[in-house]
Design a protein around this motif. Sequence first.
Motif, short mmCIF file in Angstrom:
data_model
loop_
_atom_site.label_atom_id
_atom_site.label_comp_id
_atom_site.label_asym_id
_atom_site.label_seq_id
_atom_site.Cartn_x
_atom_site.Cartn_y
_atom_site.Cartn_z
N VAL A 126 0.53 -1.17 0.08
CA VAL A 126 0.02 -0.10 0.08
C VAL A 126 0.89 1.37 0.02
N MET A 127 1.97 1.18 0.64
CA MET A 127 2.92 2.46 0.91
C MET A 127 3.57 2.57 -0.63
N SER A 128 4.00 1.49 -1.19
CA SER A 128 4.43 1.48 -2.44
C SER A 128 3.59 2.18 -3.38
N GLY A 129 2.45 1.66 -3.35
CA GLY A 129 1.06 2.25 -4.42
C GLY A 129 0.99 3.44 -4.03
N PHE A 253 0.36 12.05 9.69
CA PHE A 253 0.41 10.32 9.59
C PHE A 253 1.43 10.04 8.56
N ILE A 254 1.15 10.73 7.48
CA ILE A 254 2.33 10.25 6.35
C ILE A 254 3.62 10.69 6.57
N VAL A 255 3.63 11.78 7.21
CA VAL A 255 5.07 12.55 7.67
C VAL A 255 5.71 11.32 8.35
N PHE A 256 5.16 10.78 9.20
CA PHE A 256 5.65 9.63 10.15
C PHE A 256 5.96 8.44 9.54
N LEU A 257 4.77 8.18 8.71
CA LEU A 257 5.05 7.02 7.83
C LEU A 257 6.32 7.01 6.97
N MET A 258 6.42 8.18 6.28
CA MET A 258 7.43 8.31 5.13
C MET A 258 8.94 7.98 5.89
N MET A 260 9.60 6.90 8.84
CA MET A 260 9.67 5.68 9.44
C MET A 260 10.25 4.59 8.28
N SER A 261 9.80 4.77 7.24
CA SER A 261 10.20 3.59 6.42
C SER A 261 11.70 3.87 5.78
N GLY A 262 11.89 5.25 5.51
CA GLY A 262 13.21 5.50 5.51
C GLY A 262 14.27 5.03 6.48
N ALA A 263 14.04 5.61 7.69
CA ALA A 263 14.84 5.44 8.66
C ALA A 263 15.12 4.02 8.91
N GLN A 264 14.05 3.05 8.72
CA GLN A 264 14.11 1.63 9.09
C GLN A 264 15.03 0.97 8.25
#
Lengths: 545, 545
Positions: A126-129, A253-258, A260-264
């Motif tokens: 979903v994130m990728s889409g 929400f998206i700031v956090f998701l974006m 986190m996915s990079g930082a992870q």
Amino acid sequence: MLQWLKHYRRELLAGDISAGLVVAMMMIPQGMAYALVAGLPPVVGIYASIAPPIVYALFGSSMTQSVGPMAIISLMTAAVVGPLAPGQPGLAGVLAAQLALMSGAVLLLCGLLRMGFLANFFSRPVMSGFTVGSALVIAYGQLPILLGGPLQQWHLPSAALGLGALLLLVLARLWGAPLLRRCGLGPAASDIGAKLAPMLVVLGGIALMSHTGLGAMGIHSTGAVPAGLPHLNLASSNAHWRALLQPALLIGFIVFLMSMSGAQALALKRNEKLVSNHELIGLGAANVASALSGGFPVTGSLSRSAVNFAAGANTPLASLMTALLLAGALLAPTGWLALLPLPVLAATIVVAVLGMLEMGILRTAWQYDRSDALAWSATCLGVLALGVEAGVIVGVALSMGTLIWRASRPHIAVLGRIAGTEHFRNIERYAAETQPELLVLRVDANLFFGNVEAVSQRIECELATHQSARHLVLVMSAVSSIDTTALMALSELNQSLKARGIGLHLAEVKGPVMDRLRNSTLLQQLHGQLFLSTANACDQLQRTK
Amino acid sequence: MLQWLKHYRRELLAGDISAGLVVAMMMIPQGMAYALVAGLPPVVGIYASIAPPIVYALFGSSMTQSVGPMAIISLMTAAVVGPLAPGQPGLAGVLAAQLALMSGAVLLLCGLLRMGFLANFFSRPVMSGFTVGSALVIAYGQLPILLGGPLQQWHLPSAALGLGALLLLVLARLWGAPLLRRCGLGPAASDIGAKLAPMLVVLGGIALMSHTGLGAMGIHSTGAVPAGLPHLNLASSNAHWRALLQPALLIGFIVFLMSMSGAQALALKRNEKLVSNHELIGLGAANVASALSGGFPVTGSLSRSAVNFAAGANTPLASLMTALLLAGALLAPTGWLALLPLPVLAATIVVAVLGMLEMGILRTAWQYDRSDALAWSATCLGVLALGVEAGVIVGVALSMGTLIWRASRPHIAVLGRIAGTEHFRNIERYAAETQPELLVLRVDANLFFGNVEAVSQRIECELATHQSARHLVLVMSAVSSIDTTALMALSELNQSLKARGIGLHLAEVKGPVMDRLRNSTLLQQLHGQLFLSTANACDQLQRTK
């Protein structure tokens, strides 16, 4: 917080300084470009690249995260601010800062309430889409700037400059690093060097505008960039605050998701542990700082953070360096920046978002799990057809829908005894013995509102096919939790079985589940018994029959 | 569909006819009252009680469900239609019908796409909190009608009539059934008789208005009720269709949830199986029928369905009876209905929604699981503070939030061997033996995007405390599914462990999971082996060390 400063060693300094310098060189064109995406004056993007990384260095948990403007967040900002301030650039700036303030407040609040688990709301497909859909929207939105006008009425000198810059940047992306390696640079240095192509192209564009006749051919440029440091830019009506509330939740929400996915991804490479609650606080504080210094919503950017890491960043000191260099650039004369041609800036955006068109996840999902591939496509189409905000909602709905859909089909096995042993196994897979008066079911899932109906229906279904059953034994070995909804459904099942003269027995209930059940009335009212083991249950129930 | 008609037996007829009659007597005041809640002329409530139950009888799956106007759905309709048509009763009626059409279409579409699993989106505490909050909002909204004016300027005759009716209805609710029983009626008949109190009070109100001086004292009444059957009432602008889209999604969702929760309770009593996909189709068709006959959104009402069931309804023929009786009432002279005093109608609403203030679930949740009690309160407060539409969103967000929060803390056990056996158990609970070079972990949850981060972090954490481990064995006995996100995380774990020279081994992988994994590249790239049993894995890995 500032743990890294306590343990700072001099050996780390060289890496931090070089990374700070490289990222600053990347940040100048990127910050201005992403401000353009947000529909704001380019200088705002540089404002948003100074205070946020400083504040993030104090509160964030990632060592190499580069916080600042980011394409998708800028697109979301434009989608919110644009309709509220049509043709009013001043108001747009105020609203963008306000949006950052509110998103930051939301993130801080979530961090204080320890809601880091929110990072788990999106599946990767979903994130990728969402990312791919947004990238396409951003690229499409830049076409009129790249071509100097709408598709039918493009402006030849602008289009030539924009497409030329685009070509150079694509070439640099494809062959820049190999070329630099052939020139004798090391592999890491070559990769980093290639990332500085946008800055070179931007400088080239400025040089063309000031030293050739291009400047007089009607090509739009960034225009006067006010010298000096950023300043507070907040004041607006109550109606605006209200209108920004829901978008601020989504953007936070998206700031956090974006981020986190990079930082992870980076934390994995460095074997670092990321604390999602600290990350919320760091990003929240960074956005508040952005708002207070005339910026707009910011987040950690994977591409920039990767360069920061590759260029040798060891600690957040690298980000502090970047911020200082950018502040210095603003204090120096900024007249030259005013000449930056917008088509060139648009070209840097198009090339940057082309890098976000990552189809690998779709391919993996297509081969592995079609429902995830479907979720990818639906989210991407959602962004393209309904816009970036609706896309987030479609994405959340799809992630949650998939989850509930999967949960609504729990695995339930009818068990039988392996002859002569104490072992009970699924009768569909093993030659196990059953007894007509006993129905033994094992539920292989935690019981909660999402699957409680499916479990009840399956139990009724099995009872219908085992008409002679006088006892139902639920084997709870795989159940680690039972929520209130499931508790109530179990009570109803108990009542219903009691009315039909069928006993309800529980076997192998786990310790924590039992502790919980003692707080309910289910155990007192149980029309049956509790057994430690399934074998035990079957032996005793057979004896009492 | 119409299965029940094929197998119809004459013995069922008496029950169906009596239930049809009783429900019709209940439906007349209720239909008008809930139309009032929706801000529509009372007769619309009767229109919405004719076609929908007929259509539901053809397509629905519940035998005793009574489909028609319902308080909470009416409240939601008012919240949507009110702001779009302020002071325009004609337009309000058109928009309400349109809303029913769109909600019906959404439900039909979900039914055709077999999305019945959507019923599992709400936990019961959230549903209960939503219901209680809505009931309070509805009761509060009726106060000005009950008192004949706003709180400060109430109208004495109206208030006297309204409060008198309220008192009578409360008395009938508390002592009606016992009184009838003392008069010699059977317990079931007494209960049903007491439910007809609203009809009696309404008739009493009409009698008072027509035969005493009350009619001249300025008490508002329903006004002229057009005789004749309902008719098509649809025509509106594009902007309205767009404005109604999101509300139609929300209302469709709640229509389904409300109806399912009622139908499930009854199906349990009758040992019937409810097919959620048929239910979607039945409700969708009923709403479309309501729209085409000048009605507004309808759903199955638990209270009415319970009366239908208690009054002896055996099949949907009871609902057909009800519909025919109501149609007959509209064809007869309707002049008398015009005199129905609104304060009396408001009193029936207040008493009806007081019955929805069920606190049992909150009590259970409070004792059993505080997080569910919190979800109850937050949803209830959400409806009270933000309105009924936002309340639905808060409810979904809380249900999903709880789910993801629970999922983000999966149970993971470090396993050791019970000396001299093939059994491996949690070392925290059993005296089990471990080996320094082997780390054996069992994940007690399906791997998916919601817990993948937590699992990764726990693995890193255990590796950090078991520095001498050369092999990590993941025991997959409790894993029934791995989604794409988890697959990718496993691949990354594999890469990361490989880089550190640690083997990643999988043991006891279930058949369906293995089938899936064969479609991915994980197994080829695995830096380790697959083992059928944990004992097997440990024996072999020890030998090769």
